[in-house]
Motif scaffolding. Sequence first.
Motif, PDB file in Angstrom:
ATOM      1  N   ASP A   8       4.420  -2.683   0.205  1.00 38.72           N
ATOM      2  CA  ASP A   8       5.587  -2.351  -0.606  1.00 38.72           C
ATOM      3  C   ASP A   8       6.838  -3.027  -0.043  1.00 38.72           C
ATOM      4  OD1 ASP A   8       5.427  -0.699   1.633  1.00 38.72           O
ATOM      5  OD2 ASP A   8       6.043   1.111   0.575  1.00 38.72           O
ATOM      6  N   TYR A   9       6.993  -3.053   1.276  1.00 44.43           N
ATOM      7  CA  TYR A   9       8.145  -3.725   1.880  1.00 44.43           C
ATOM      8  C   TYR A   9       8.147  -5.206   1.505  1.00 44.43           C
ATOM      9  CZ  TYR A   9      11.357  -5.845   5.128  1.00 44.43           C
ATOM     10  OH  TYR A   9      12.385  -6.580   5.653  1.00 44.43           O
ATOM     11  N   LEU A  10       7.008  -5.849   1.642  1.00 47.38           N
ATOM     12  CA  LEU A  10       6.908  -7.277   1.339  1.00 47.38           C
ATOM     13  C   LEU A  10       7.283  -7.556  -0.112  1.00 47.38           C
ATOM     14  CD1 LEU A  10       6.018 -10.167   2.203  1.00 47.38           C
ATOM     15  CD2 LEU A  10       3.755  -9.552   1.350  1.00 47.38           C
ATOM     16  N   VAL A  11       6.743  -6.772  -1.026  1.00 50.13           N
ATOM     17  CA  VAL A  11       7.014  -6.978  -2.451  1.00 50.13           C
ATOM     18  C   VAL A  11       8.490  -6.716  -2.750  1.00 50.13           C
ATOM     19  CG1 VAL A  11       6.529  -6.108  -4.777  1.00 50.13           C
ATOM     20  CG2 VAL A  11       4.653  -6.532  -3.181  1.00 50.13           C
ATOM     21  N   TRP A  12       9.012  -5.602  -2.251  1.00 46.87           N
ATOM     22  CA  TRP A  12      10.418  -5.281  -2.510  1.00 46.87           C
ATOM     23  C   TRP A  12      11.346  -6.318  -1.898  1.00 46.87           C
ATOM     24  CZ3 TRP A  12       9.816   0.562  -1.008  1.00 46.87           C
ATOM     25  CH2 TRP A  12       9.246   1.248  -2.081  1.00 46.87           C
ATOM     26  N   HIS A  13      11.061  -6.725  -0.681  1.00 45.70           N
ATOM     27  CA  HIS A  13      11.920  -7.689   0.014  1.00 45.70           C
ATOM     28  C   HIS A  13      11.891  -9.054  -0.674  1.00 45.70           C
ATOM     29  CE1 HIS A  13      13.919  -9.410   3.644  1.00 45.70           C
ATOM     30  NE2 HIS A  13      13.289 -10.489   3.222  1.00 45.70           N
ATOM     31  N   GLU A  14      10.704  -9.620  -0.806  1.00 43.00           N
ATOM     32  CA  GLU A  14      10.595 -10.963  -1.383  1.00 43.00           C
ATOM     33  C   GLU A  14      10.958 -10.968  -2.864  1.00 43.00           C
ATOM     34  OE1 GLU A  14      10.481 -13.511   0.484  1.00 43.00           O
ATOM     35  OE2 GLU A  14       9.998 -12.392   2.302  1.00 43.00           O
TER      36      GLU A  14
END
Length: 135
Positions: A8-14
Amino acid sequence: YFEFKDFDYLVWHEGSHVYINGLLKKYEKEISDLSYLFNKDDEGMHRNQISNWPYCFDENVVRSVTAALYHKYRTSRAYKRQVAKETASDFIYVEDLAPFIYDNYFNSDKYKTFADFFPEIIKFLQTKYSNKGYL
């Protein structure tokens, strides 16, 4: 089978980078006018190879949006840890921007889109960190 810790962090960040890319171009002058906020000598900026204000601004906004999403969709503890992690990495504006974004965008119906809200981020930084006496 695909598994990735903190997906979720990766998707939200990128995803946030992709989403605000056009806004960064649209408000390039206003963002540039805040260049006095660039904490170029901080260890985290060197460690993350951030060498200019536009890149620093982009990362602070994206990390703030991500933290605000943690506030909305994860536990209070996860949100606090995310803000602390970003602040410890010298993304010092996340501490102020994340709650501002959460309160005024994610937890409000005032703005139809994030693009409509984006100039408020710039105004917030201009007001909170006016050039007078900040440096």
